[in-house]
Every structure is written in C-alpha cells, then in structure tokens.
Design a protein around this motif. Sequence first.
Motif, PDB file in Angstrom:
ATOM      1  N   UNK A  43     -12.764  -4.714  -2.888  1.00 38.38           N
ATOM      2  CA  UNK A  43     -12.194  -3.620  -3.675  1.00 38.38           C
ATOM      3  C   UNK A  43     -12.815  -2.321  -3.147  1.00 38.38           C
ATOM      4  N   UNK A  44     -11.983  -1.494  -2.519  1.00 40.80           N
ATOM      5  CA  UNK A  44     -12.452  -0.260  -1.892  1.00 40.80           C
ATOM      6  C   UNK A  44     -11.939   0.935  -2.677  1.00 40.80           C
ATOM      7  N   UNK A  45     -12.810   1.875  -3.055  1.00 40.46           N
ATOM      8  CA  UNK A  45     -12.354   3.056  -3.803  1.00 40.46           C
ATOM      9  C   UNK A  45     -11.430   3.925  -2.953  1.00 40.46           C
ATOM     10  N   UNK A  46     -10.428   4.499  -3.614  1.00 37.68           N
ATOM     11  CA  UNK A  46      -9.458   5.344  -2.914  1.00 37.68           C
ATOM     12  C   UNK A  46      -9.254   6.620  -3.731  1.00 37.68           C
ATOM     13  N   UNK A  54      -9.333  12.452  -1.050  1.00 35.23           N
ATOM     14  CA  UNK A  54      -9.329  11.993   0.340  1.00 35.23           C
ATOM     15  C   UNK A  54      -7.901  11.931   0.876  1.00 35.23           C
ATOM     16  N   UNK A  55      -6.997  11.475   0.012  1.00 35.85           N
ATOM     17  CA  UNK A  55      -5.597  11.377   0.439  1.00 35.85           C
ATOM     18  C   UNK A  55      -5.002  12.769   0.634  1.00 35.85           C
ATOM     19  N   UNK A  56      -5.343  13.712  -0.281  1.00 32.98           N
ATOM     20  CA  UNK A  56      -4.758  15.045  -0.205  1.00 32.98           C
ATOM     21  C   UNK A  56      -5.259  15.800   1.022  1.00 32.98           C
ATOM     22  N   UNK A  57      -6.532  15.601   1.380  1.00 36.56           N
ATOM     23  CA  UNK A  57      -7.064  16.317   2.530  1.00 36.56           C
ATOM     24  C   UNK A  57      -6.419  15.869   3.831  1.00 36.56           C
ATOM     25  N   UNK A  58      -5.931  14.631   3.869  1.00 32.67           N
ATOM     26  CA  UNK A  58      -5.411  14.095   5.120  1.00 32.67           C
ATOM     27  C   UNK A  58      -3.891  13.985   5.121  1.00 32.67           C
ATOM     28  N   UNK A 107      -3.498 -10.141   1.961  1.00 33.93           N
ATOM     29  CA  UNK A 107      -2.803  -9.329   0.965  1.00 33.93           C
ATOM     30  C   UNK A 107      -3.481  -7.968   0.874  1.00 33.93           C
ATOM     31  N   UNK A 108      -2.685  -6.889   1.002  1.00 29.28           N
ATOM     32  CA  UNK A 108      -3.176  -5.518   0.855  1.00 29.28           C
ATOM     33  C   UNK A 108      -2.326  -4.829  -0.193  1.00 29.28           C
ATOM     34  N   UNK A 109      -2.991  -4.202  -1.156  1.00 26.73           N
ATOM     35  CA  UNK A 109      -2.265  -3.450  -2.170  1.00 26.73           C
ATOM     36  C   UNK A 109      -3.175  -2.371  -2.734  1.00 26.73           C
ATOM     37  N   UNK A 110      -2.561  -1.267  -3.102  1.00 24.11           N
ATOM     38  CA  UNK A 110      -3.327  -0.168  -3.669  1.00 24.11           C
ATOM     39  C   UNK A 110      -2.582   1.132  -3.533  1.00 24.11           C
ATOM     40  N   UNK A 111      -3.127   2.167  -4.221  1.00 31.00           N
ATOM     41  CA  UNK A 111      -2.536   3.491  -4.182  1.00 31.00           C
ATOM     42  C   UNK A 111      -3.634   4.524  -4.357  1.00 31.00           C
ATOM     43  N   UNK A 123       0.853  -1.189   0.000  1.00 27.87           N
ATOM     44  CA  UNK A 123       0.000   0.000   0.000  1.00 27.87           C
ATOM     45  C   UNK A 123       0.881   1.229   0.000  1.00 27.87           C
ATOM     46  N   UNK A 124       0.694   2.105  -0.994  1.00 28.89           N
ATOM     47  CA  UNK A 124       1.479   3.331  -1.107  1.00 28.89           C
ATOM     48  C   UNK A 124       0.571   4.512  -0.757  1.00 28.89           C
ATOM     49  N   UNK A 125       0.867   5.110   0.383  1.00 24.22           N
ATOM     50  CA  UNK A 125       0.062   6.220   0.850  1.00 24.22           C
ATOM     51  C   UNK A 125      -0.824   5.822   2.010  1.00 24.22           C
ATOM     52  N   UNK A 126      -1.611   6.788   2.469  1.00 27.59           N
ATOM     53  CA  UNK A 126      -2.523   6.561   3.591  1.00 27.59           C
ATOM     54  C   UNK A 126      -3.941   6.847   3.132  1.00 27.59           C
ATOM     55  N   UNK A 127      -4.813   5.852   3.139  1.00 26.56           N
ATOM     56  CA  UNK A 127      -6.201   6.086   2.706  1.00 26.56           C
ATOM     57  C   UNK A 127      -6.976   6.880   3.748  1.00 26.56           C
TER      58      UNK A 127
END
Length: 394
Positions: A382-385, A389-393, A321-325, A286-290
């Motif tokens: 499958x969760x939308x990212x 949302x990432x930029x605000x946090x 397994x966790x993966x996403x950006x 996982x790259x970043x913080x959701x």
Amino acid sequence: MNRDAVPRLAGWQQTWRLVAAAALGIPFWLSTAAVLPRGCAADTCSWLVTGDPLVALGCLTVLLWRRRFPLAVAMVVAVASGTSALAVGAALLALCSMSTRRRPAEIGVAACVYVAASQLTLVLYPIKSPSGPVWLQLALPALSAGIAVAMGVAIGARRVEVRSLRARAESAEREQRAREAQARALERNHVAREMHDVLAHRISLVAMQAGVLDHRRNLTPEENRTLIRGIADGSHQALEELRDVLGVLRADPDAPEPPQPSLDRVPELVADARTSGLDVTLTTAVRGKPSDVVGRTCYRVLQEALTNAAKHAPGATVHLTLEGTAGDELHVSVHNSPATTATNPPPSSGFGLLGLSERVTLVGGELTHHSTHDGGYLLTAHLPWPNHDHEERS
C-alpha cells in the motif's frame, strides 16, 4: 582537556624569553647603580658587580622549570629579586608565566611576595629612602607586578581560546568524517539494492529457463530454440543493466542520472516475464499518474515479486493487480499459485524482501507477504498517493 596543559616550548622560544628577561633586568640594575652614593662601601659595590649578576644568572636558570613548577619558581625568583636588581626581569617573567594559569590565589600570593621582596634592596644597598608614605615606595614594584600579571592572564585566556577553537575544529572534522562515512555506507546500500533489483529478476528468469531445459526431455526443437534464445537475451539484458549500474558509479557526479523505471514500464516487465515462461496476468485500475517515487517503488515491488515467483514457484500462475487514485493509495497485489515444476532453486541472497520492505517504508507505505491456504503466496503493498504529487506532475 586540562586547562593547565601547555605545550613544551621549542629551543629558540625558550631562549628569546630568557634573553628578554635578562634585558628587562638591566634598566633596574643600572638605576640601582645610579642611586648609590659616591664612595660607597667596598662590599656593597662588590655585590652589585659580582653577587647581583650571579643571583640573576641563577634565577634565569631556575626559569627553565617554570612551566613544570610555576608557583614554586615564581616564589623563589620573586624572593631572589630582592637581592638582585638584574633578577627583576626574571621575577616578572616568572610572575607572568604563572599568571597564565589564571588562579587568583596563586597570583595574589606571588605578587605580594614580589612587592615585599623589592624592599630588601633598601636594606642591601645604602640607598636613601624617598620621603613620603610607604605606598609610594611600593608603587613601582606593584605597577610592574600588575603589568606582568595582566599580560599573563591575557596570554592564558588566549591559550584557552586557541585550545577551544582547536578542539571545535577537531570535533567538526570528526563529525565531517562520520558524515562522509555514513554517506558512503548509504550509497553502498543504495548501489547494492539497485544491483539486486536489476540483476535478480533477469538472472532468476534465466535460471528458470535453464532449469526447464535440464528437466524436460520431451521439448520440440522449436521450444528448445525459444528457451535458448530467451536465456541468451536475458543474459545480454542482465549484462546491459549491470553496465548501466556500474556506469553510474564511474560517471561524473554532476552528470544527470539515467532514467529510472516507472509505472509506465510495468507492461514491459510483464511481457519479459511471459517471454521467459512465466504465466502472468495483469489487472490495472489506476486512475491518474503517480509521482516518480511511487511509480518506481511500485515497479520494484512487482519486479521482486516476479523474481521470487520464478525462483520459488516455477510453473505457477502469477496474477498482478494494480489499483488506486490520486489522494488515496496505490494498492499492489501479487499472488502466485503453488509450483508445478520441480527444479533446483537458484541461490538466494535472503535480502530481497527485506530491502523491498525498507524501500516501501521510505515512501511511507506498508508491505505484507504471507503464504495462502492453497499453498501459493501473496504479496501486497500500500503506497501513499498524495494529491499534490499528482498536481505537480500533471
């Protein structure tokens, strides 16, 4: 609601209306007596003193039924007012009461009867008719009838408005009660889901450890102590988490909510599962913080998957397994191998995956789960990212 439906008058309301009608007829009676010639016939003067009041009294009595039979009462009293000056007030009250129904045909007929009946006074009493056109003789009766009709129509319109406002208020109150009931139901569902998420995982691990103690007789004392310590710790943590959930229900609604699980606590969840005896491996890319919502949903998905694995596949190997950006999706995959230990599964509510599917759907994701060809089980989410949302946090 029926527009003609009028609430029944209280006793004092009925009384003062009748008194007002009687008082209104007194000026008409005095004016009639004033225009009578001196030395009028004995029978005429006797009617003014005796018959006229008796007819007025009868009209006032008939007015008691004006709300049940408005048109009939108005017609009868209007005709009677032609033979009794004191009954003019009763006739105007009956005409006003009937006009509250706001029916033009009824109002027109009753008003014409009243104006026409007023001319009977010229026949009954030896009053010299005023000179001039006929319409001048009808001016005063027509004016008084017009005032009574206008007042009745205004009162009727006011009643309709009040009934409409009352109906709107009752409808708004019903809608408010329905919204409150819906909010309570949603809150109950939320609390039930949180209690399931919090307790099912802990209790399942405790049950799995107790099952190992029950079925395996060849454990060393150290292994027995480890399992017993795990059962005690899991039970204690389950009680603490239950206390936290119940504390939210008892707390001040304006107080801040306790911290919710997030993606950062996934390693703790895996460590607890390993301590309880599950063979769990975690692969993270996982790259970043959701967002908090996505992270909490991911945590609940993994928690429910580990709970089900402990319940239905004791001794199995579980791979997470966790993966996403950011800007794409967060993919969650949980695969467990077939069970290797035969134990009695703990009781199941049957709503774990259903509630989890609803939770994932609320954030716009998709949840799938099915058996695999090797006898294991696979659960994916499958969760939308979104990027914002990432930029605000961040």
